[in-house]
Motif scaffolding. Sequence first.
Motif, mmCIF file in Angstrom:
data_model
loop_
_atom_site.group_PDB
_atom_site.id
_atom_site.type_symbol
_atom_site.label_atom_id
_atom_site.label_comp_id
_atom_site.label_asym_id
_atom_site.label_seq_id
_atom_site.Cartn_x
_atom_site.Cartn_y
_atom_site.Cartn_z
ATOM 1 N N LEU A 1 65.018 32.848 59.419
ATOM 2 C CA LEU A 1 63.635 31.997 59.579
ATOM 3 C C LEU A 1 63.787 30.656 58.967
ATOM 4 O O LEU A 1 63.336 29.417 59.487
ATOM 5 N N SER B 1 66.265 28.082 60.969
ATOM 6 C CA SER B 1 65.586 27.801 62.023
ATOM 7 C C SER B 1 64.350 26.864 61.844
ATOM 8 O O SER B 1 64.206 25.991 62.547
ATOM 9 N N LEU B 2 63.617 27.283 60.911
ATOM 10 C CA LEU B 2 62.458 26.202 60.521
ATOM 11 C C LEU B 2 63.003 24.982 60.368
ATOM 12 O O LEU B 2 62.624 24.102 60.839
ATOM 13 N N PHE C 1 56.124 21.660 57.406
ATOM 14 C CA PHE C 1 55.492 22.185 58.710
ATOM 15 C C PHE C 1 54.090 22.343 59.122
ATOM 16 O O PHE C 1 53.640 21.797 59.933
ATOM 17 N N TRP D 1 57.899 24.936 54.424
ATOM 18 C CA TRP D 1 56.427 25.313 55.092
ATOM 19 C C TRP D 1 55.387 24.236 54.866
ATOM 20 O O TRP D 1 54.585 23.979 55.675
ATOM 21 N N LYS E 1 53.571 19.625 61.768
ATOM 22 C CA LYS E 1 53.232 20.415 63.019
ATOM 23 C C LYS E 1 51.621 20.974 63.099
ATOM 24 O O LYS E 1 51.087 20.852 64.202
ATOM 25 N N LEU E 2 51.189 21.407 61.936
ATOM 26 C CA LEU E 2 49.798 22.158 62.408
ATOM 27 C C LEU E 2 48.622 21.219 61.977
ATOM 28 O O LEU E 2 47.410 21.533 61.792
ATOM 29 N N PHE F 1 64.158 23.135 63.435
ATOM 30 C CA PHE F 1 62.869 22.828 64.026
ATOM 31 C C PHE F 1 62.167 21.593 63.590
ATOM 32 O O PHE F 1 61.809 20.611 64.311
ATOM 33 N N PHE G 1 47.688 19.965 58.867
ATOM 34 C CA PHE G 1 46.873 20.137 57.592
ATOM 35 C C PHE G 1 46.990 19.083 57.106
ATOM 36 O O PHE G 1 47.946 17.965 56.940
ATOM 37 N N ILE H 1 48.647 27.866 50.724
ATOM 38 C CA ILE H 1 49.420 28.741 51.897
ATOM 39 C C ILE H 1 50.863 28.608 51.497
ATOM 40 O O ILE H 1 51.550 29.937 51.815
ATOM 41 N N GLN I 1 52.279 31.469 49.616
ATOM 42 C CA GLN I 1 52.402 32.703 50.200
ATOM 43 C C GLN I 1 53.455 32.726 51.092
ATOM 44 O O GLN I 1 54.554 33.584 51.039
ATOM 45 N N LEU I 2 53.744 31.618 51.872
ATOM 46 C CA LEU I 2 54.804 31.603 52.789
ATOM 47 C C LEU I 2 56.109 31.541 52.142
ATOM 48 O O LEU I 2 57.187 32.061 52.686
#
Lengths: 219, 219
Positions: A111, A114-115, A84, A81, A88-89, A118, A91, A99, A102-103
Amino acid sequence: MFTQAEENYLKAIYALENESSESISTNNIALKMETKASSVTDMLKKLAAKKLVEYKPYKGVHLTFEGEKVALKVIRKHRLWEYFLVKKLKFSWDSVHEIAEQLEHIQSDDLVNSLDAFLGFPKKDPHGDPIPDKDGIVVSNTSINMLGMKVGDVGVLNGVKDSTDAFLRYLDKKNLALGDRIKIIDIEPYDNSVYIETKTHHMSISKHVAKNLYLKNKK
Amino acid sequence: MFTQAEENYLKAIYALENESSESISTNNIALKMETKASSVTDMLKKLAAKKLVEYKPYKGVHLTFEGEKVALKVIRKHRLWEYFLVKKLKFSWDSVHEIAEQLEHIQSDDLVNSLDAFLGFPKKDPHGDPIPDKDGIVVSNTSINMLGMKVGDVGVLNGVKDSTDAFLRYLDKKNLALGDRIKIIDIEPYDNSVYIETKTHHMSISKHVAKNLYLKNKK
DNA sequence: ATATATTTTTAGACATATCTAAATTTAAAT
DNA sequence: ATTTAAATTTAGATATGTCTAAAAATATAT
Ligand SMILES: [Mn+2]
Ligand SMILES: [Mn+2]
Ligand SMILES: [Mn+2]
Ligand SMILES: [Mn+2]
């Protein structure tokens, strides 16, 4: 499968086992988790009942094979995460940990896998920490600490020991990033500070900071 | 900010308010959430104390402006994550709901808004449901139910009322997907079944199924 | 209007996770 | 070997969220 609290304890015990080879004490865990020793005792009994840790009252605790498997799964999710969020986002590397805390508790093997696909099956998270694979296999870090390097040595910065926001922001400010080629120009005997050269500039690194930097030796 | 349980109750109340304009009863909520009426009463008192709902014992409940804002934020997250799972991780539209039920509780405005941008600010989730924007504004669905269409009408399938795995898999099996152009060929008066034409084939749709399909009228 | 049924709330229990304060065990010091 | 200190566990309390069973309120039927 397991509660968030249980997962957090297993992760903390895993981390403690990997940063010192001694038996893990109730207080060690309480300190790392910012909680009280009595709370830790309660949880250790719960985890022992579920065969996730081996626990002898007053004698400390260590993960069972099963417990380690769970811890590694949580760590895998945390680091995927984080990757990611950064890749991707967009950050910054100093803002993703909270974050990911939590994730990492989202429950779905589909999930995670797949992540992973990805993201292109990354091997390391944004802080240089290795990402356990599907089967919980994690490559041991062969990097060396900057404190162990000699004048003239060259390496590539590829990990940090301290992943706090404060330290990561310090590195950003100094324009040091993972992947940077670093040459040891001088080591000051007086305070063990290290004078280094990067592609673009020179700078002095305190012993305290050097201790938190890992490099991959370049020959 | 709010617990997962609180968020789930707010979401359920929001949904109930939008599917019937009557006052929402304790039993309504218990049924939707698959829990007991006594548990609902307890939670309603908690939510009322936090000014998220207006609650009069024995008289039902409705969301305050604040409560609706929270519900919309959770729904926004749920639908954005569903979109992410389908569009980026290649999940099928019948397998994302359960995972989104977990992801919708991750707390980080930065995360939601970055995810939204990463996905290109999608307007609808994989089931045709509108995604509330940053400010909680959600476009009201102008689609019409297939049951309200007449012979000769043409529309584009753009939403489902029933989002259960079972119904979605039924549509997959029948090769019906959002975006399909559909023409009403005949309506059987005996059982209100609808005979339709798509780009590739013809088929009969039971009244029960037609009731769960929304279309955007094409003239 | 009174009895019956349904809905809703309350009372009391249980599970999880946490805390403070007291008791116990282990380690260190004299 | 006692005493003192530190670490750990236990006892008891609190908070959240859920449940069953009983009580109370509301709605329906005769
Ligand atoms: Mn982290
Ligand atoms: Mn990390
Ligand atoms: Mn859904
Ligand atoms: Mn949906």
